[in-house]
Design a protein around this motif. Structure first.
Motif, PDB file in Angstrom:
ATOM      1  N   PHE A  51       0.850  -1.188   0.000  1.00 13.91           N
ATOM      2  CA  PHE A  51       0.000   0.000   0.000  1.00 13.91           C
ATOM      3  C   PHE A  51       0.885   1.237   0.000  1.00 13.91           C
ATOM      4  O   PHE A  51       2.078   1.177   0.298  1.00 13.91           O
ATOM      5  CB  PHE A  51      -0.913   0.027   1.243  1.00 13.91           C
ATOM      6  N   TYR A  52       0.297   2.361  -0.364  1.00 11.57           N
ATOM      7  CA  TYR A  52       0.890   3.681  -0.151  1.00 11.57           C
ATOM      8  C   TYR A  52       0.062   4.406   0.909  1.00 11.57           C
ATOM      9  O   TYR A  52      -1.085   4.044   1.177  1.00 11.57           O
ATOM     10  CB  TYR A  52       0.895   4.510  -1.438  1.00 11.57           C
ATOM     11  N   LEU A  53       0.638   5.478   1.464  1.00  9.27           N
ATOM     12  CA  LEU A  53      -0.054   6.280   2.456  1.00  9.27           C
ATOM     13  C   LEU A  53      -0.067   7.730   1.971  1.00  9.27           C
ATOM     14  O   LEU A  53       0.987   8.329   1.768  1.00  9.27           O
ATOM     15  CB  LEU A  53       0.662   6.182   3.806  1.00  9.27           C
ATOM     16  N   GLN A  59       0.672  20.975   2.261  1.00  2.51           N
ATOM     17  CA  GLN A  59       1.580  21.826   1.500  1.00  2.51           C
ATOM     18  C   GLN A  59       1.052  22.082   0.086  1.00  2.51           C
ATOM     19  O   GLN A  59       1.263  23.148  -0.476  1.00  2.51           O
ATOM     20  CB  GLN A  59       2.966  21.174   1.440  1.00  2.51           C
ATOM     21  N   ALA A  60       0.354  21.100  -0.469  1.00  2.59           N
ATOM     22  CA  ALA A  60      -0.226  21.291  -1.792  1.00  2.59           C
ATOM     23  C   ALA A  60      -1.270  22.401  -1.778  1.00  2.59           C
ATOM     24  O   ALA A  60      -1.307  23.256  -2.681  1.00  2.59           O
ATOM     25  CB  ALA A  60      -0.846  19.977  -2.281  1.00  2.59           C
ATOM     26  N   PHE A 138       6.950  13.019  -2.875  1.00  4.06           N
ATOM     27  CA  PHE A 138       7.993  12.787  -1.887  1.00  4.06           C
ATOM     28  C   PHE A 138       7.401  12.456  -0.524  1.00  4.06           C
ATOM     29  O   PHE A 138       7.778  11.474   0.117  1.00  4.06           O
ATOM     30  CB  PHE A 138       8.903  14.008  -1.794  1.00  4.06           C
ATOM     31  N   GLN A 139       6.455  13.259  -0.069  1.00  7.85           N
ATOM     32  CA  GLN A 139       5.888  13.010   1.253  1.00  7.85           C
ATOM     33  C   GLN A 139       5.133  11.683   1.304  1.00  7.85           C
ATOM     34  O   GLN A 139       5.165  10.971   2.320  1.00  7.85           O
ATOM     35  CB  GLN A 139       4.976  14.157   1.671  1.00  7.85           C
ATOM     36  N   SER A 144       4.809   6.380   3.436  1.00 13.28           N
ATOM     37  CA  SER A 144       4.573   4.958   3.189  1.00 13.28           C
ATOM     38  C   SER A 144       5.703   4.115   3.764  1.00 13.28           C
ATOM     39  O   SER A 144       5.465   3.052   4.357  1.00 13.28           O
ATOM     40  CB  SER A 144       4.438   4.711   1.681  1.00 13.28           C
ATOM     41  N   LYS A 145       6.933   4.579   3.603  1.00 10.35           N
ATOM     42  CA  LYS A 145       8.081   3.864   4.162  1.00 10.35           C
ATOM     43  C   LYS A 145       8.027   3.875   5.687  1.00 10.35           C
ATOM     44  O   LYS A 145       8.227   2.839   6.342  1.00 10.35           O
ATOM     45  CB  LYS A 145       9.370   4.518   3.686  1.00 10.35           C
ATOM     46  N   ALA A 146       7.748   5.046   6.283  1.00 12.05           N
ATOM     47  CA  ALA A 146       7.681   5.158   7.731  1.00 12.05           C
ATOM     48  C   ALA A 146       6.576   4.278   8.312  1.00 12.05           C
ATOM     49  O   ALA A 146       6.740   3.665   9.371  1.00 12.05           O
ATOM     50  CB  ALA A 146       7.470   6.614   8.135  1.00 12.05           C
TER      51      ALA A 146
END
Length: 453
Positions: A51-53, A59-60, A138-139, A144-146
């Motif tokens: 999955f992605y988060l 910021q967008a 990037f975020q 997702s990694k964190a």
């Protein structure tokens, strides 16, 4: 109650790709202000990711609300001798006036699912594309990694010490400088040109081609708008057919004093397409036209399977090699989903990839117990809770963004709701994302359309 931390100064609107501005000038000159819809999504998940988060929305929205060209930025653009005075006057008054729908930050998402939708006049939607990708991509990858680390360390205290080895303040800007120092020739990052004096280079996006009635019109329009650097993106519908259209169009452009300098390939098997395109161009008398490859280009692709000195190496010597910066094996993109020019929605098929959403008419829903998601048209009845909510109207936020602690609590609950197999690191069956029959029918319609071009 703790005080709100100060907001860091945001970079200016020149933190974008050159082609956003060159396309914008083309739209301005033709009065192309139809409503366009762009969506940010992942084409696929890497094999090691379940999955992605979603992250970066705050910021967008800040960027969209604050978007404007400063007098200093306009003055610098004028020195580049690319942009016309009337266009620079237009930029001076430009503001973002569109709508934004988005997933809340901290929501898990999967391949083909849009996490942010921009609906705005075509020039505005086009201009914001690069910076929104920069902020969200990037975020989202870091979050997702964190999240994967957190799920593997329940109850443990995890501390970030990454500042001294991070890629920023603004990763893209400094990557442009470092690449140029190491031997690259140019950058597409406009602010890197303004701040560091790096030469600029850029072409067009697939959305520019989509915004026209056909490829030939788009190619001719771009050549007229940017005669000093005519590099045409030829893989929007069919790469080899695009090359043939360039061969057909080149003599007509030459009669008007316009030379085609290059063509760009951005999808599919780049090596195989390059050989076929090279043969088409050579047979058509365009042997001096350069091929520019982008999208997953690295030193291994340039070397080719034949190794140093082999046939592929000789082939690629005739190319300009595009550089794609990737993090954690992911590719997320903000892609045009439609132009509201007629009542009929517009679809895009690109080398086996489909922009599912049609002219802002899609909806994404998730089952209450997370058994699967459904991507459908808004007019269809689909079960589950909507994942996209409107957060901006006519360039203004509809409500204050949630505080970071609230987002953290929401994220924790979202991760806990994932099926156990998706929270682990072992291979697992993919999460179910169902595409409705109506959207699949539109995909088939897009195939028929592209086949008839």
């Amino acid at each position: 109650m703790t005080a709100k931390p100060p907001r860091l100064a945001a970079p200016g609107v020149l933190l974008t790709d050159l082609y956003q501005l060159t396309m914008l000038q083309g739209y301005f000159e033709r009065g192309m202000t139809e409503t366009a819809v762009f969506e940010f999504f992942a084409r696929e998940l890497p094999a090691c990711r379940h999955f992605y988060l979603a992250a970066g929305l705050e910021q967008a929205l800040d960027y969209l609300e604050q978007l404007r060209f400063s007098p200093a930025e306009l003055a610098w653009l004028a020195t580049q001798r690319i942009f016309k005075p009337a266009f620079l006057d237009y930029l001076a008054a430009l503001r973002f006036t569109g709508d934004v729908h988005a997933m809340p930050e901290g929501t898990p998402f999967f391949a083909d699912e849009p996490i942010l939708r921009v609906t705005a006049p075509l020039p505005e939607a086009q201009l914001v594309e690069s910076r929104l990708i920069n902020l969200l991509h990037f975020q989202t990858l870091v979050a997702s990694k964190a999240a994967r680390i957190v799920l593997q360390a329940p109850g443990k205290r995890l501390v970030d010490f990454g500042l001294r080895r991070s890629h920023g303040a603004e990763a893209g800007l400094f990557a442009a400088r470092a690449s140029y120092l190491a031997g690259f020739s140019a950058t597409a990052t406009v602010l890197a040109g303004a701040q560091f004096g790096i030469p600029l280079a850029g072409t067009m996006a697939h959305s520019f081609v989509q915004a026209h009635a056909d490829e030939r019109e788009a190619f001719a329009h771009f050549a007229e708008s940017l005669p000093q650097s005519v590099v045409l993106l030829i893989d929007t519908y069919d790469t080899e057919a695009g090359a043939a259209r360039v061969v057909e169009l080149a003599p007509q452009l030459a009669a008007r004093g316009l030379a085609v300098h290059g063509v760009r390939l951005d999808s599919g098997d780049l090596g195989a397409h390059a050989r076929r395109v090279r043969a088409i161009l050579d047979a058509g008398g365009l042997g001096r036209v350069t091929l520019f490859a982008s999208g997953s280009v690295d030193e291994y692709l340039i070397r080719g399977p034949a190794g140093p000195g082999g046939a592929d190496r000789r082939l690629w010597r005739r190319y300009a090699a595009g550089y794609v910066q990737r993090c954690a094996g992911a590719r997320l993109r903000l892609q045009i989903a439609g132009i509201r020019r007629t009542a009929a929605p517009q679809a895009l098929r690109r080398q086996g990839n489909l922009a599912w959403t049609q002219a802002g008419l899609s909806t994404l829903r998730r089952g209450r117990l997370l058994p699967g998601d459904t991507l459908a048209l808004e007019a269809e009845v689909a079960a589950g809770a909507p994942l996209l909510e409107q957060v901006m109207h006519q360039g203004q936020r509809l409500r204050p963004s949630p505080g970071l602690d609230e987002v953290r609590r929401y994220t924790r609950a979202q991760l806990a709701s994932l099926p156990p197999a998706l929270r682990g690191l072992d291979p697992a069956p993919p999460y179910a994302v169902r595409i409705s029959a109506s959207i699949r029918a539109l995909a088939a319609e897009a195939d028929r359309f592209s086949a008839g071009l």
